[in-house]
Design an enzyme around this catalytic site. Structure first.
Site, PDB file in Angstrom:
ATOM      1  N   HIS A 188      20.389  -8.063  -1.959  1.00 48.71           N
ATOM      2  CA  HIS A 188      21.088  -7.598  -3.152  1.00 48.71           C
ATOM      3  C   HIS A 188      21.243  -8.693  -4.207  1.00 48.71           C
ATOM      4  O   HIS A 188      21.119  -8.434  -5.404  1.00 48.71           O
ATOM      5  CB  HIS A 188      22.466  -7.053  -2.751  1.00 48.71           C
TER       6      HIS A 188
ATOM      7  N   LYS B  19      20.376  -2.029   0.528  1.00 47.75           N
ATOM      8  CA  LYS B  19      20.421  -3.461   0.223  1.00 47.75           C
ATOM      9  C   LYS B  19      21.344  -4.240   1.152  1.00 47.75           C
ATOM     10  O   LYS B  19      22.350  -3.706   1.633  1.00 47.75           O
ATOM     11  CB  LYS B  19      20.873  -3.673  -1.232  1.00 47.75           C
TER      12      LYS B  19
ATOM     13  N   ASP C  79      18.417   5.523  -4.336  1.00 48.62           N
ATOM     14  CA  ASP C  79      18.733   4.100  -4.253  1.00 48.62           C
ATOM     15  C   ASP C  79      20.175   3.905  -3.775  1.00 48.62           C
ATOM     16  O   ASP C  79      21.105   4.438  -4.366  1.00 48.62           O
ATOM     17  CB  ASP C  79      18.551   3.435  -5.625  1.00 48.62           C
TER      18      ASP C  79
ATOM     19  N   TRP D  18      25.261   3.660  -7.316  1.00 52.02           N
ATOM     20  CA  TRP D  18      26.329   2.695  -7.578  1.00 52.02           C
ATOM     21  C   TRP D  18      27.432   3.376  -8.389  1.00 52.02           C
ATOM     22  O   TRP D  18      27.164   4.071  -9.361  1.00 52.02           O
ATOM     23  CB  TRP D  18      25.778   1.492  -8.350  1.00 52.02           C
TER      24      TRP D  18
ATOM     25  N   GLY E  43      14.294   7.634  -9.740  1.00 51.65           N
ATOM     26  CA  GLY E  43      15.174   7.849  -8.605  1.00 51.65           C
ATOM     27  C   GLY E  43      16.615   8.051  -9.017  1.00 51.65           C
ATOM     28  O   GLY E  43      16.984   7.883 -10.184  1.00 51.65           O
TER      29      GLY E  43
ATOM     30  N   GLY F 189       0.784  -1.228   0.000  1.00 54.70           N
ATOM     31  CA  GLY F 189       0.000   0.000   0.000  1.00 54.70           C
ATOM     32  C   GLY F 189       0.816   1.278   0.000  1.00 54.70           C
ATOM     33  O   GLY F 189       0.264   2.355  -0.207  1.00 54.70           O
TER      34      GLY F 189
ATOM     35  N   TYR G  22      28.084  -0.376  -1.935  1.00 48.47           N
ATOM     36  CA  TYR G  22      28.551   0.767  -2.711  1.00 48.47           C
ATOM     37  C   TYR G  22      29.595   1.582  -1.954  1.00 48.47           C
ATOM     38  O   TYR G  22      30.316   2.382  -2.561  1.00 48.47           O
ATOM     39  CB  TYR G  22      27.393   1.678  -3.108  1.00 48.47           C
TER      40      TYR G  22
END
Length: 344
Positions: free
Chosen positions: A144, A111, A77, A54, A50, A43, A82
C-alpha cells in the site's frame, strides 16, 4: 505537455487506445463487453475500469459491489486498511452464488498495510485478507505504501508527540516476501502503490523474481503523472489511478483545495457532450491507458461511472484537459512525512 505526448493523446479514440500504449500493454474487451482491459507484465489481464472501495462504509459497500457486478464491472479494488473487506467479500459471494459472475471473471485487488511490512508478517496478512474476502486468491496484491509503521495491533501507532511511528523496514525486503505469495498461489500478481520512480527502480535493480505488474497512485487532470507514466511504460508496469475524480469526500480537506469536478474546462466539455464531469475525467485517463477505480456507493453513479466507452474526446478536448496540470496532490498522507521512505 510535450508535443509528442499531446500528439499521441490527441489521436486516441476508444478503438485506438492500443495504438498509443501498445509498447507496454495489450487492450481487449472483457467478457462483460463493457470494460477494456490491459495486459499485465505476467500475461494476465486487468480491466481498465473498476470499483474503488476506500471510504465506503461496511453497511454500504456490500450493496455497491453487488450493484457494480450487475452493471458490468469486473474489477474491484480493496485494501485491508479500508476496514470493509468482509463486506466486499459478502457482495462477491452473493454474485458468485447466484451465477451473475464466476470468480475467474472478476479481477480483485487488495493491499498490504504498513504495520505488516516485516517479511515474516506478509504471508499471514495476505491470508487474513483472503479470509475476509472469502477467496482462495486475489488477482493483484499491492504494497500500500513504501514506508512501514511500527508492528502491532495499532494500525496508526503514534509516539508521545503524536507522530506516526516509523517501522524502519526496507520495502525491498517486504517486496521479496510478497514474491513468495505468487509462488504459493495466494495472489496472481503483485505490485506497489504510492511509490516514486527511484523506489520502483530499487526493486527493478534486484532484479525481482516476480514482475512489478502494477503501480497504483493518485492521478487526476491536476496531477497527470506524465513522468512516472513514461517510466512505467518503459518498464512494462501498468498504472492505476486512484482518486481520479479528486476524492471529494476525502478526509482532511483544506478550504482552498481546488475541486476537480467543478473545473470550468471539464464542466464545459461535459456540457457540450451531454456527459457528467466525472465521465469526462474518467474517460481522459482511460484514453491514456490508465486504469481507474472511482469509488461510489450510489447505484445510479456506479452505473453512470461505467458509461465512458460509448463516446469520444476530440483532439482539442484532450489537449485542453492536458493543459490543466498544476502539480496538485489531493492525497498526501502528511502524518507520515517524517517516515524514511515517504515517497512525495
Amino acid at each position: 505537455m510535450p508535443g509528442g505526448r499531446a500528439s499521441c493523446l490527441a489521436n486516441i479514440t476508444a478503438k485506438s487506445v492500443i495504438s498509443c500504449v501498445a509498447a507496454y500493454e495489450k487492450v481487449r474487451t472483457n467478457m462483460a463487453g463493457k470494460n477494456v482491459a490491459v495486459q499485465l507484465a505476467n500475461g494476465r489481464s486487468m480491466p481498465l475500469f473498476g470499483l474503488g472501495t476506500w471510504k465506503s462504509k461496511p453497511d454500504e459497500v456490500r450493496k455497491a459491489v453487488i450493484e457494480a457486478l450487475e452493471a458490468g464491472y469486473r474489477h474491484i479494488d480493496c485494501a485491508s486498511i479500508y476496514g470493509n473487506e468482509e463486506e466486499v467479500g459478502a457482495g462477491l459471494k452473493e454474485k458468485f452464488s447466484d451465477g451473475t459472475v464466476k470468480r475467474e471473471d472478476v479481477f480483485i485487488t487488495t493491499k498490504l498495510w504498513n504495520t505488516v511490512h516485516h517479511p515474516e508478517d506478509v504471508e499471514a496478512a495476505c491470508k487474513k485478507s483472503l479470509e475476509n474476502l472469502g477467496l482462495g486468491y486475489v488477482d493483484l496484491f499491492l504494497m500500500h505504501w513504501p514506508f512501514a509503521f511500527q508492528r502491532g495491533n495499532d494500525l496508526f501507532p503514534k509516539g508521545p508527540d503524536g507522530a506516526v511511528l516509523d517501522g524502519d523496514v526496507d520495502f525491498v525486503d517486504t517486496w521479496k516476501a510478497m514474491e513468495d505469495l505468487v509462488e504459493k498461489g495466494l495472489t496472481r500478481a503483485i505490485g506497489v502503490s504510492n511509490f516514486n520512480k527511484s523506489q520502483l527502480q530499487r526493486i527493478l535493480d534486484l532484479p525481482p523474481k516476480q514482475k512489478i505488474c502494477n503501480l497504483q497512485i493518485e492521478i487526476t487532470p491536476y496531477l497527470p503523472g506524465n513522468d512516472i507514466r513514461e517510466f512505467c511504460k518503459a518498464n512494462n508496469i501498468v498504472l492505476t489511478a486512484y482518486s481520479p475524480l479528486g476524492s471529494p469526500d476525502r478526509p482532511m480537506q483544506a478550504g482552498t483545495d481546488p475541486i476537480l469536478l467543478q473545473d470550468p474546462v471539464i464542466n464545459e466539455i461535459a456540457k457540450a457532450k451531454g456527459r457528467t464531469p466525472a465521465q469526462i475525467a474518467t474517460r481522459y485517463q482511460i484514453d491514456r491507458g490508465i486504469a481507474v477505480i472511482p469509488k461510489s456507493v450510489t447505484p445510479s453513479r456506479i452505473r453512470e461511472n461505467l458509461q465512458v466507452l460509448d463516446f469520444e474526446l476530440t483532439s482539442d478536448e484532450v489537449q485542453r484537459i492536458g493543459a490543466l496540470e498544476r502539480n496538485f496532490r489531493y492525497i498526501c498522507f502528511g502524518a507520515s512525512k517524517h517516515c524514511k521512505y515517504y515517497p512525495f
